[in-house]
Structures are given as structure tokens and as C-alpha cells.
Design a protein around this motif. Structure first.
Motif, PDB file in Angstrom:
ATOM      1  N   UNK A 137       0.816  -1.208   0.000  1.00  0.00           N
ATOM      2  CA  UNK A 137       0.000   0.000   0.000  1.00  0.00           C
ATOM      3  C   UNK A 137       0.854   1.265   0.000  1.00  0.00           C
ATOM      4  N   UNK A 138       0.294   2.320  -0.595  1.00  0.00           N
ATOM      5  CA  UNK A 138       0.974   3.607  -0.641  1.00  0.00           C
ATOM      6  C   UNK A 138       1.273   4.118   0.756  1.00  0.00           C
ATOM      7  N   UNK A 139       0.342   3.924   1.693  1.00  0.00           N
ATOM      8  CA  UNK A 139       0.538   4.451   3.045  1.00  0.00           C
ATOM      9  C   UNK A 139       1.634   3.718   3.823  1.00  0.00           C
ATOM     10  N   UNK A 140       2.116   2.594   3.253  1.00  0.00           N
ATOM     11  CA  UNK A 140       3.248   1.887   3.855  1.00  0.00           C
ATOM     12  C   UNK A 140       4.554   2.201   3.135  1.00  0.00           C
ATOM     13  N   UNK A 141       4.530   3.235   2.289  1.00  0.00           N
ATOM     14  CA  UNK A 141       5.753   3.674   1.620  1.00  0.00           C
ATOM     15  C   UNK A 141       5.833   3.345   0.145  1.00  0.00           C
ATOM     16  N   UNK A 142       4.864   2.599  -0.371  1.00  0.00           N
ATOM     17  CA  UNK A 142       4.871   2.224  -1.793  1.00  0.00           C
ATOM     18  C   UNK A 142       4.064   3.262  -2.574  1.00  0.00           C
ATOM     19  N   UNK A 143       4.640   4.447  -2.714  1.00  0.00           N
ATOM     20  CA  UNK A 143       3.913   5.591  -3.255  1.00  0.00           C
ATOM     21  C   UNK A 143       4.110   5.738  -4.759  1.00  0.00           C
ATOM     22  N   UNK A 144       5.349   5.740  -5.216  1.00  0.00           N
ATOM     23  CA  UNK A 144       5.664   5.941  -6.624  1.00  0.00           C
ATOM     24  C   UNK A 144       6.313   4.692  -7.210  1.00  0.00           C
ATOM     25  N   UNK A 145       6.051   4.463  -8.482  1.00  0.00           N
ATOM     26  CA  UNK A 145       6.589   3.282  -9.148  1.00  0.00           C
ATOM     27  C   UNK A 145       8.095   3.416  -9.328  1.00  0.00           C
ATOM     28  N   UNK A 146       8.820   2.483  -8.763  1.00  0.00           N
ATOM     29  CA  UNK A 146      10.279   2.423  -8.863  1.00  0.00           C
ATOM     30  C   UNK A 146      10.615   1.088  -9.532  1.00  0.00           C
ATOM     31  N   UNK A 147      10.990   1.128 -10.808  1.00  0.00           N
ATOM     32  CA  UNK A 147      11.204  -0.105 -11.578  1.00  0.00           C
ATOM     33  C   UNK A 147      12.305  -0.988 -10.983  1.00  0.00           C
ATOM     34  N   UNK A 148      13.500  -0.458 -10.669  1.00  0.00           N
ATOM     35  CA  UNK A 148      14.535  -1.314 -10.067  1.00  0.00           C
ATOM     36  C   UNK A 148      14.077  -1.963  -8.753  1.00  0.00           C
ATOM     37  N   UNK A 149      13.361  -1.206  -7.944  1.00  0.00           N
ATOM     38  CA  UNK A 149      12.859  -1.742  -6.676  1.00  0.00           C
ATOM     39  C   UNK A 149      11.845  -2.848  -6.925  1.00  0.00           C
ATOM     40  N   UNK A 150      10.938  -2.618  -7.893  1.00  0.00           N
ATOM     41  CA  UNK A 150       9.939  -3.631  -8.222  1.00  0.00           C
ATOM     42  C   UNK A 150      10.598  -4.884  -8.786  1.00  0.00           C
ATOM     43  N   UNK A 151      11.597  -4.703  -9.653  1.00  0.00           N
ATOM     44  CA  UNK A 151      12.304  -5.845 -10.225  1.00  0.00           C
ATOM     45  C   UNK A 151      12.899  -6.719  -9.122  1.00  0.00           C
ATOM     46  N   UNK A 152      13.589  -6.103  -8.194  1.00  0.00           N
ATOM     47  CA  UNK A 152      14.209  -6.858  -7.110  1.00  0.00           C
ATOM     48  C   UNK A 152      13.170  -7.556  -6.249  1.00  0.00           C
ATOM     49  N   UNK A 153      12.070  -6.880  -5.985  1.00  0.00           N
ATOM     50  CA  UNK A 153      11.024  -7.443  -5.131  1.00  0.00           C
ATOM     51  C   UNK A 153      10.363  -8.643  -5.798  1.00  0.00           C
ATOM     52  N   UNK A 154      10.125  -8.532  -7.115  1.00  0.00           N
ATOM     53  CA  UNK A 154       9.517  -9.634  -7.866  1.00  0.00           C
ATOM     54  C   UNK A 154      10.439 -10.847  -7.897  1.00  0.00           C
ATOM     55  N   UNK A 155      11.720 -10.607  -8.166  1.00  0.00           N
ATOM     56  CA  UNK A 155      12.686 -11.714  -8.240  1.00  0.00           C
ATOM     57  C   UNK A 155      12.890 -12.357  -6.878  1.00  0.00           C
ATOM     58  N   UNK A 156      12.937 -11.541  -5.832  1.00  0.00           N
ATOM     59  CA  UNK A 156      13.158 -12.060  -4.477  1.00  0.00           C
ATOM     60  C   UNK A 156      12.004 -12.934  -4.007  1.00  0.00           C
ATOM     61  N   UNK A 157      10.773 -12.553  -4.364  1.00  0.00           N
ATOM     62  CA  UNK A 157       9.586 -13.241  -3.856  1.00  0.00           C
ATOM     63  C   UNK A 157       8.933 -14.181  -4.863  1.00  0.00           C
ATOM     64  N   UNK A 158       9.447 -14.197  -6.097  1.00  0.00           N
ATOM     65  CA  UNK A 158       8.929 -15.133  -7.093  1.00  0.00           C
ATOM     66  C   UNK A 158       7.540 -14.815  -7.606  1.00  0.00           C
ATOM     67  N   UNK A 159       7.195 -13.526  -7.698  1.00  0.00           N
ATOM     68  CA  UNK A 159       5.878 -13.158  -8.227  1.00  0.00           C
ATOM     69  C   UNK A 159       5.820 -13.412  -9.735  1.00  0.00           C
ATOM     70  N   UNK A 160       4.669 -13.900 -10.176  1.00  0.00           N
ATOM     71  CA  UNK A 160       4.454 -14.177 -11.595  1.00  0.00           C
ATOM     72  C   UNK A 160       3.414 -13.244 -12.212  1.00  0.00           C
ATOM     73  N   UNK A 161       2.632 -12.596 -11.354  1.00  0.00           N
ATOM     74  CA  UNK A 161       1.637 -11.625 -11.780  1.00  0.00           C
ATOM     75  C   UNK A 161       1.721 -10.416 -10.859  1.00  0.00           C
ATOM     76  N   UNK A 162       1.775  -9.209 -11.458  1.00  0.00           N
ATOM     77  CA  UNK A 162       1.804  -7.964 -10.684  1.00  0.00           C
ATOM     78  C   UNK A 162       0.647  -7.092 -11.158  1.00  0.00           C
ATOM     79  N   UNK A 163      -0.191  -6.672 -10.215  1.00  0.00           N
ATOM     80  CA  UNK A 163      -1.350  -5.840 -10.506  1.00  0.00           C
ATOM     81  C   UNK A 163      -1.141  -4.478  -9.863  1.00  0.00           C
TER      82      UNK A 163
END
Length: 360
Positions: A137-163
Motif C-alpha cells: 500500500x501507498x501508506x506503507x511507503x509504496x507511493x511511486x513506481x520504482x522499476x529497479x525496486x519492483x524488479x528486485x522485489x519480484x525476483x526475491x519473492x517469485x511473483x508471476x503476476x503484478x497488478x
């Protein structure tokens, strides 16, 4: 120093030459420098790349493919957010979406930057979503889209779908507005990320406020570059011709994977905020009907050992010729069928289809 006559930066050129020399001679290691890491590949015959081609893999059949960024556009208050919640929940369980559309069970991340956490949880409670999807959630600090941050988070947690909900909160900044071509830059990067990690990304967007009969790609709010930046575009809107209560239309506006102008009539439910598939648009094929016809065609080629045309297939199966053409084309793209081109006198060429004997 700059040569005024030619505009040549001698100092920068010399610095690059020195760095190249030091790396080549082993004085410095290339991995420590980003300045020249990118090396352009020379041209190769297309056959080199075709050997590596992979057919389209649907995570949400006919709607969202692996490696694609999908833009879902709709008017405010027309259910885009609830649609994403329902989509994520169905995919997380590998259940049919809208009670009709096949999904591949996948790990899902839902990034909510539009709604408050309290509002989101109230919706999820109404929708019966109690577990199975990871939310940020934005109120937990996820306010603006950060591609490098998202890439690392997806790879670390094994997400296959991002909404992602939504483009207006995650991509806007003080420098560019919706109407600026530069606004689409991050969407291009998001699409590249989907392709790089072979995941499905769906992001909510908005339609223009103008009065309209239907929805076209020109009704996407913002610069035309926005629609160019993603793999596929779908729209969701309330039908002006209410054939049943809470009649909505889900329509493909293009571009790469979904069939342009595919139209599904779906019904909203105010009691639990869900949507249910009712039927395909006029002369269209529903996802389940497409699946059935695909299987019939594959079964037919288990019996027929020769090359046959679309008309032959349609006649044998008593199926609509246009539906048969579309399904055979899709099976060819999936490497399930092979085909040969044939010329016709005074008309466009046609194809003969046959069973693909190569591994898919």
C-alpha cells in the motif's frame, strides 16, 4: 575541450579511449564500470532468433499473457479496482476468472496506491478475499513506481503476476502530466520488465470524459504514447444498452496478444463487487467455446493425415469459418499446427493446415 567548428568533445572522447584501454589491458575490470558495459550486437540472420521464439503463454486465457504489460482502462467508479482484486484472487488459486476464463495458478502481487488500506480491506471482505494474494500500500511507503525496486522485489519473492492500481498515482510526478509524451517512459520500462522477467503486469488507467457510443484506443486518457508503451489494452465500461442488470463490457482495444475488438459482456454484482461472464459479443467466440473448438481441431488432425484448408476444417466440424480461421491461426502461433501457403487465381493466398510433428 570542445572543437567549435565541429562540436566535437575531445576530452570526453579521450576519456572513453583511456577507459577502454585500461579495461582491455587488465588495468581495470570491466565489471566495475557501467560506462561501456552496453555493447551493441551485430546483425544476425532472422533464423538465429526464430530458433529461440516461444509461443504465447496465457496466464489469463485470451486476456493476459506471460511477458506482457496490460493496460486496463475505465471510467472512475466503473469497477476497475474490484476487477483487479477478483482477477488476482482467481489467478492465485488457478480458478476460472469471471467463471469462464481459464487461469494458470501463479503467485500474485497487488500494489494498491489509489485506495486506502482500510477501503481495500473493506472491499476484500465483501468479495470474500481472505488470503492468497500479497498486497502493498501507498501508506506503507509504496507511493511511486520504482522499476529497479519492483524488479528486485519480484525476483526475491517469485511473483508471476503484478497488478497495479493505478497509473494516475504510481506514474505521475511533478515534472510530467498525462498529456506529455515523456509520461509514457515509465510504462515502456514496465513493459520491458514484464518481458524480461516473463511475468504478467496489469495496470489500471482512465478513459477520457467525452461522450461516446463505445470505446476505442483514442479514448485512453493522456498522450498517445501511453497506448504505444504497453503490450495489450482492454477497456471496461458500463454498456449503454443494458441487456441485463449491471451490464458491463470488457473489450480488447489491441495490440499484440489479445484479439482486437474481442468483446465480452459481463455482469456486475453490487452485493459482493464481483463480475460474471455472460456471453461474447455479437459474432464473437467465448473463451470456453474457443477452447472447445481448439480441442476439436486438434482431435480432427489426429484422424486426418493430410493438409486441409480452413473451409475443409469448418465443413467437417460444422463450425463458423471465421471462428475456425482465428482458432487455427492461434494454434499455428502456439506451434500446435503447421501450415503451407498456397496461391489462388485472382485472389488472396490461402493456407493448408496440418498437424505439427515437431515438439512444441
Amino acid at each position: 575541450m570542445i572543437n567549435d567548428e565541429y562540436g566535437f568533445d575531445l576530452n570526453s572522447a579521450q576519456a572513453r579511449d583511456n577507459l577502454n584501454y585500461e579495461i582491455q589491458s587488465g588495468i581495470r575490470r570491466k565489471k566495475n564500470f557501467n560506462a561501456i558495459e552496453k555493447v551493441e550486437k551485430g546483425p544476425k540472420d532472422i533464423s538465429h532468433y526464430m530458433k529461440k521464439r516461444q509461443p504465447t503463454e496465457w496466464i489469463v486465457s485470451s486476456f493476459g499473457a506471460k511477458g506482457a504489460c496490460v493496460l486496463l482502462a475505465g471510467d472512475k467508479g466503473e469497477g476497475k479496482t474490484s476487477f483487479l482484486y477478483q482477477l488476482g484472487y482467481a489467478v492465485s488459486r488457478g480458478e476460472d476468472f469471471l467463471n469462464e476464463i481459464e487461469t494458470i495458478k501463479s503467485k500474485v502481487l497487488m500494489w494498491q496506491a489509489d485506495e486506502s488500506k482500510a477501503n481495500c480491506l473493506d472491499k476484500c471482505h465483501l468479495m470474500g478475499i481472505e488470503e492468497g494474494v500479497d498486497y502493498i500500500f501507498a501508506e506503507d511507503g509504496w507511493v511511486k513506481l520504482d522499476i529497479p525496486k519492483l524488479r528486485n522485489y519480484v525476483k526475491l519473492n517469485g511473483y508471476e503476476v503484478v497488478l497495479l492500481d493505478s497509473i494516475s498515482t504510481l506514474l505521475t510526478n511533478e515534472k510530467y502530466s498525462f498529456k506529455d509524451p515523456e509520461f509514457a517512459g515509465t510504462l515502456y520500462e514496465l513493459n520491458k520488465l514484464a518481458s524480461e522477467l516473463k511475468i504478467l503486469i496489469v495496470i489500471n488507467s482512465h478513459l477520457t470524459k467525452a461522450e461516446r457510443e463505445g470505446v476505442s484506443i483514442n479514448d485512453i486518457l493522456g498522450s498517445g504514447q501511453i497506448s504505444s508503451a504497453v503490450s495489450d489494452i482492454w477497456s471496461i465500461y458500463k454498456s449503454k444498452n443494458q441487456e441485463f442488470e449491471d451490464h458491463y463490457v470488457l473489450r480488447c482495444l489491441g495490440k499484440r496478444n489479445c484479439e482486437k475488438d474481442d468483446e465480452w459482456n459481463i455482469q456486475g454484482n453490487k452485493e459482493d463487487l464481483s463480475f460474471t461472464f455472460k456471453n461474447a459479443g455479437k459474432y464473437k467466440l467465448s473463451p470456453s467455446s474457443k477452447k472447445d473448438l481448439s480441442q476439436k481441431i486438434i482431435d480432427l488432425f489426429s484422424e486426418v493425415k493430410k493438409e486441409i484448408s480452413i473451409n475443409d476444417i469448418s465443413e467437417k466440424l460444422k463450425s463458423n469459418p471465421e471462428h475456425t480461421r482465428r482458432v487455427c491461426t492461434e494454434l499455428f502461433c502456439k506451434n500446435k499446427l503447421a501450415r503451407k501457403k498456397r496461391s489462388s487465381k485472382g485472389g488472396r493466398p490461402y493456407y493448408l493446415y496440418f498437424k505439427n510433428t515437431f515438439p512444441t
